[in-house]
Design an enzyme around this catalytic site. Structure first.
Site, PDB file in Angstrom:
ATOM      1  N   GLY A 109      50.760  -1.716  95.267  1.00  0.00           N
ATOM      2  CA  GLY A 109      49.699  -0.887  94.685  1.00  0.00           C
ATOM      3  C   GLY A 109      50.138   0.568  94.600  1.00  0.00           C
ATOM      4  N   SER A 145      41.211   7.712  98.502  1.00  0.00           N
ATOM      5  CA  SER A 145      42.442   7.018  98.122  1.00  0.00           C
ATOM      6  C   SER A 145      43.549   8.007  97.793  1.00  0.00           C
ATOM      7  CB  SER A 145      42.188   6.107  96.913  1.00  0.00           C
ATOM      8  OG  SER A 145      43.434   5.631  96.432  1.00  0.00           O
ATOM      9  N   ASP A 179      45.897   1.394 106.921  1.00  0.00           N
ATOM     10  CA  ASP A 179      46.785   0.227 106.955  1.00  0.00           C
ATOM     11  C   ASP A 179      46.906  -0.383 108.359  1.00  0.00           C
ATOM     12  OD1 ASP A 179      47.267   0.373 104.236  1.00  0.00           O
ATOM     13  OD2 ASP A 179      48.952   1.752 104.486  1.00  0.00           O
TER      14      ASP A 179
END
Ligand code: S3P
Length: 448
Positions: free
Chosen positions: A101, A174, A327
């Site tokens: 991504g 993000s 993460d």
């Protein structure tokens, strides 16, 4: 069933004490950015410590397709001869970003303000992930995207011929979206502004400055306001990539959980926008010391000494910390399962659109291993009792961090844990198996 062509089932069982030095790979986020900014610069960028995981290798291949000369000189040592801001050539083939991504979103940003057309695809995981979050702001610059329904890959992006600068408030925390907008802003005249209500990893801002762009950051009641002055001349740099705190998390958490362990993990980035797991582990009672703090390649780094910590307790992670450990929730869930009491992870809905739906992947896998879970859209609660039965085969769902998290669980569960496919680990931590077994972990490839 695994979605991978050649699944590699792997089993972890109760491990003897982990001992030694864990040299984890280079930071994945910084590695992608070093290749992309190198390709957008004039002259040569020399990179040391580059992560040679599949995600980053796919970005290197993509940069060649856009016209940069990318050369490997030795382990982790690479150079990029760039084409300059606005100098990307039109690729002759489809750009395959594999599982990444970060790769696809940053590269889309980097080409969106150059009048070329490129088509992007990825693996079964990446082709399910939302791309509208980048193509919406890129459309404001004048780029046009044509993808599958719901803004999914494969997708063709037509770069803007006469880009205009953009002011954009991130609708979700993000760093990938922020970075796509900043990279697009490089070839737009005037100032591009990104407002982030919650701070996300700041490697793009740091590195853009290092390559010669003018980037200012201002804290305001609205959040961080990042302003980039467009059309700078970027110049090739020497980039020393620090070791990845997200990869370090796996041996660190394994050593905290396996009785009698003591390991040293040298040269790990301590960037505050990446530090949430370590803050949380200390709150849980982890024995981690940060030795020899220093600055390397524009990032704060330290050597981590980690000892088995028998009395870990459940904690609550607040929503404002989620981005700094986004993460690390899979491996935190494993630590939580072995701690005493509930660990409540709040504000984690972004986990639903990672390489897999990580809330669902962790919840189902932990339940199969005998751990009690509660979840809603934005929260995951793990009820730790100090012991985990294990004894299950868990799906890794094309997600490296799910695979590594359950292998660490198997090292401390009462009965072994098998991951149906460990091959996705190569995307971020190709030497995981050798590194962990070198420390003493009981990890074997299994035949099915
Ligand atoms: C990344 C940002 C994060 C993270 C990913 C790497 C980056 O994604 O999950 O592994 O390098 O910018 P989001 O920015 O989409 O949260």
């Amino acid at each position: 069933m695994s979605a991978h062509a050649h699944p590699v089932p792997m089993t972890a069982r109760r491990s003897p004490p982990l001992r030694g030095v864990a040299e984890v790979p280079g930071d994945k986020s910084i590695s992608h950015r070093a290749l992309i900014l190198g390709a957008l610069s004039i002259g040569e960028t020399h990179i040391t410590g580059l992560l040679e995981g599949q995600d980053v290798l796919d970005t290197a291949t993509a940069m060649r397709a856009f016209g940069a000369t990318v050369t490997r000189h030795g382990p982790g040592e690479w150079s990029v001869r760039g084409v300059g801001v606005g100098g990307f050539a039109e690729p002759a083939q489809v750009i395959d970003c594999g599982n990444s991504g970060t790769g696809v979103r940053l590269i889309m940003g980097a080409m969106a303000t150059t009048p070329i057309t490129a088509t992007f695809t990825g693996d079964a995981s990446l082709n399910k992930r939302p791309m509208g979050r980048v193509t919406d702001p890129l459309a404001l610059f004048g780029a046009r995207a044509h993808g599958r329904q719901g803004g999914k890959l494969p997708m063709t992006l037509v770069g803007a011929a006469e880009a205009v600068p953009v002011r954009y408030r991130l609708p979700m925390p993000s760093a990938q979206v922020k970075s796509a907008v900043l990279l697009a802003g490089l070839n737009a005249p005037g100032q591009t502004v990104v407002i982030e209500p919650e701070a996300t990893r700041d490697h793009t801002e740091r590195m853009l400055r290092g390559f010669g762009a003018e980037v200012t950051v201002e804290d305001s009641p609205e959040g961080r306001i990042i302003t980039l002055t467009g059309q700078p001349e970027l110049t090739g740099q020497a980039v020393a990539v620090p070791r990845d705190p997200s990869s370090a998390a796996f041996p660190v958490c394994a050593a905290l959980l396996v009785p009698g362990s003591e390991i040293l993990v040298p040269g790990v980035s301590r960037n505050p926008t990446r530090d949430g797991l370590y803050v949380t582990l200390l709150e849980m009672g982890a024995d981690i010391t940060f030795e020899n703090p220093r600055e390397e390649g524009g990032e704060p780094v330290a050597d981590l000494r980690v000892r088995h910590s028998p009395a870990l307790k459940g904690v609550e992670t607040p929503p404002e910390r989620a981005a700094s450990m986004i993460d690390e929730f899979p491996i935190l869930s494993v630590v939580a399962a072995r701690a005493q009491g509930a660990t409540v992870m709040r504000g984690v809905k972004e986990l639903r659109v990672k390489e897999s739906d990580r809330i669902d992947a962790m919840a189902r896998g932990l339940e199969a291993c005998g751990v009690r879970i509660e979840e809603d859209t934005d929260t995951l609660i793990v009820h730790g009792t100090g012991a985990v039965p294990g004894g299950a085969t868990v799906e890794s769902r094309l997600d490296h961090r799910i695979a590594m998290a359950f292998l660490v669980l198997g090292m401390v569960a009462e009965t072994p844990v098998t991951v149906d496919d460990a091959s996705p680990i190569d995307t971020s931590f190709p030497l995981f198996e050798g590194l962990m077994t070198g420390l003493g972990a009981s990890l074997v490839r299994t035949n099915r």
